[in-house]
Design an enzyme around this catalytic site. Structure first.
Site, short mmCIF file in Angstrom:
data_model
loop_
_atom_site.label_atom_id
_atom_site.label_comp_id
_atom_site.label_asym_id
_atom_site.label_seq_id
_atom_site.Cartn_x
_atom_site.Cartn_y
_atom_site.Cartn_z
N SER A 78 0.61 -1.37 -0.14
CA SER A 78 0.09 -0.05 0.21
C SER A 78 1.02 1.34 0.03
O SER A 78 0.51 2.35 -0.70
CB SER A 78 -1.08 0.02 1.24
OG SER A 78 -1.79 -1.13 1.15
N ASP A 285 4.07 3.10 8.85
CA ASP A 285 2.84 3.14 9.52
C ASP A 285 2.53 2.45 10.55
O ASP A 285 1.82 2.74 11.48
CB ASP A 285 1.83 2.79 8.26
CG ASP A 285 1.71 1.43 7.78
OD1 ASP A 285 2.89 0.92 7.85
OD2 ASP A 285 0.82 1.19 7.18
#
Ligand code: 2PG
Ligand code: MN
Ligand code: MN
EC number: 5.4.2.12
Length: 524
Positions: A78, A285
């Site tokens: 992602s 993240d």
């Protein structure tokens, strides 16, 4: 210097059409067989888009060098997929930047390494991160090089705090990774360096939460890594991983936290004053929450009990706005002039929170309908030139390895696309539907010839990870100029070509250094 944001007008394409950019998460293109959940699922909307090939539907690369990863053996993910989609150019991503810094040795000359090095004489060096060769968040070979480099540069006492993967690599591969690391550490011990694994746990249950979804995950890691406390205590990490995996319904992603203890039962590697800590994930993240816990003086997300005075560096800086952490070993990619967030007054961000505390195979439809309805409302409101939406189902359910649930997930994502495209139809807009990387289209590990691989018991080896597959790009909608079609002269485009394409759909030419647009306009 102020950046000029003005783009030249497109010579043929009009402005003022609402453009919906739909990103299906984990939705690649692969051979149709029983392990291709997108093929198995009923996906009439995506199927009809595919019928628009080659002029309105095509494939683009979403992995490897096309998205700034070190090699074409690297699956997409992602972070790198969305970076390419937004930046319109290919920037070397974290994995590659760390490789270069290690290969040139520059990592050891930087401010970050010199900062932590101050602790090597009297303190312990702790390395915390995902133990895997997935290449999405971290890579074992980078950790091995860092261990070697740090020990050659004075680290005398080293503790590694591992997080087992099973999401970017096969479930069960944790045992092999731990054995490899143990072997390296024992070689360091032969050289007189006191090096050991100190704690561990599964990535989804210990430490690697994201988006501040569940601080309890980070706390479980903190207790083991910093305080040396965990419900499970073992003499060795190999024993820990093997024993914990033997419990029914456990897997690498969700192993409970454990600490390694010495003969007297004391944890071998709590983090104490004077120590150095490196979080070795390059991807941000799922490390930024721990970075906050390690670095912030004021912190109220959980009771840290004891806050050691440490020298802490991230492998990369994880948040460029918060400048977190302050010290890092490798500078993150400098991605400028993106087509992403740049004016708060003109952009609105809506998050539809996912269910928390469950694995998504339990509710594979997730919040697809809610997300699609928000997007629909935004399109119908007429307030926005562009509505961009991410549909997570294929990826989040694909990661569970549950094939049946992933089929349900793909159907749900397709139905969500329908809601969005219907709204585009109503406002006379344009759509571009794509994906950030593959996942749901292939749920089995295969040999080079593409045959599913079996494990020792004869069962197929489930693939929980992303893939190397290309992803679709489809364009259409009543607002699309009738002469627009995909060019046939760009042979191997990637996700980075999408940004210029979207700019064209808005009636603008892309900046000259962007990867070329995928479309051309035939005169008619
Ligand atoms: O869950 C994640 O962290 C990664 C896989 O490691 O997936 P994605 O890149 O889709 O976020
Ligand atoms: Mn994704
Ligand atoms: Mn994913």
């Amino acid at each position: 210097m102020a950046t000029a944001w003005t783009l030249p007008d497109h010579p043929k394409l009009p402005k003022g059409k609402t453009v919906a950019v739909v990103v299906l998460d984990g939705w690649g293109e692969a051979n149709p067989d029983e392990y291709n959940c997108i093929h198995v699922a009923q996906t009439p909307v995506m199927d009809s888009l595919k019928n628009g090939a080659p002029e309105k539907w095509r494939l683009v690369k979403a992995h490897g060098t096309a998205v700034g990863l070190p090699s074409d053996d690297d699956m997409g993910n992602s972070e790198v997929g969305h970076n390419a989609l937004g930046a319109g150019r290919i920037f070397a991503q974290g994995a590659k930047l760390v490789d270069s810094a290690l290969a040139s040795g520059k990592i050891y000359d930087g401010e970050g390494f010199n900062y932590i090095k101050e602790s090597f004489e009297n303190g312990t060096l702790h390395l915390i991160g995902l133990l895997s060769d997935g290449g999405v968040h971290s890579r074992l070979d980078q950790v091995q090089l860092l261990l070697k480099g740090a020990s050659e540069r004075g680290a005398k006492r080293i503790r590694v705090h591992i997080l087992t993967d099973g999401r970017d690599v096969l479930d069960g591969s944790s045992v092999g990774f731990v054995e490899t690391l143990e072997n390296d550490l024992s070689q360091l011990r032969e050289k007189g360096i006191d090096a050991q694994i100190a704690s561990g746990g599964g990535r989804m249950y210990v430490t690697m939460d994201r988006y501040e979804n569940d601080w309890g995950v980070v706390k479980r890691g903190w207790d083991a890594q910093v305080l040396g406390e965990a419900p499970h205590k073992f003499k060795s990490a190999v024993e820990a991983v093997k024993t914990l995996r033997a419990v029914p319904d456990t897997n690498d992603q969700y192993l409970p936290p454990f600490v390694i203890v010495d003969e007297s039962g004391n944890a071998v590697g709590p983090i104490v004053d004077g120590d150095a800590v490196v979080t070795f994930n390059f991807r941000a993240d799922r490390m930024v929450m721990l970075a906050k816990a390690l670095e912030y003086a004021d912190f109220d997300k959980f009771d840290r009990v004891r806050v050691p005075k440490i020298r802490y560096a991230g492998m990369l800086q994880y948040d460029g706005e918060l400048l977190l952490p302050k010290r890092y070993l490798v500078s993150p990619p400098e991605i400028e002039r993106t087509s992403g967030y740049f004016d708060e007054s003109k952009e609105e961000y809506v998050e539809v929170p996912s269910d928390s505390g469950i694995t998504f195979n339990v509710k594979p439809k997730m919040k697809a309908v809610e997300i699609a309805e928000k997007a629909r409302d935004a399109i119908l409101s007429g307030k926005f030139d562009q509505v961009r939406v991410n549909l997570p189902n294929g990826d989040m359910v694909g990661h569970t390895g549950d094939i049946e649930a992933t089929v349900v997930a793909c159907k749900a994502a397709d139905e969500a696309v329908k809601i969005i495209l219907d709204a585009v139809e109503q406002v006379g807009g344009i759509y571009l539907v794509t994906a950030d990387h593959g996942n749901a289209e292939d749920m089995v590990k295969r040999n080079k010839a593409g045959k599913p691989l079996l494990d020792k018991s004869g069962a197929i080896q489930i693939l929980t990870s992303h893939t190397l597959q290309p992803v679709p790009v489809a364009i259409g909608g009543p607002g699309l100029h009738p002469g627009v079609k995909f060019r046939s002269d760009i042979e191997t485009p990637g996700l980075a070509n999408v940004a210029a394409t979207v700019m064209n759909l808005h009636g603008f030419e892309a900046p000259a250094d962007y990867e070329p647009t995928l479309i051309e306009v035939a005169d008619n």
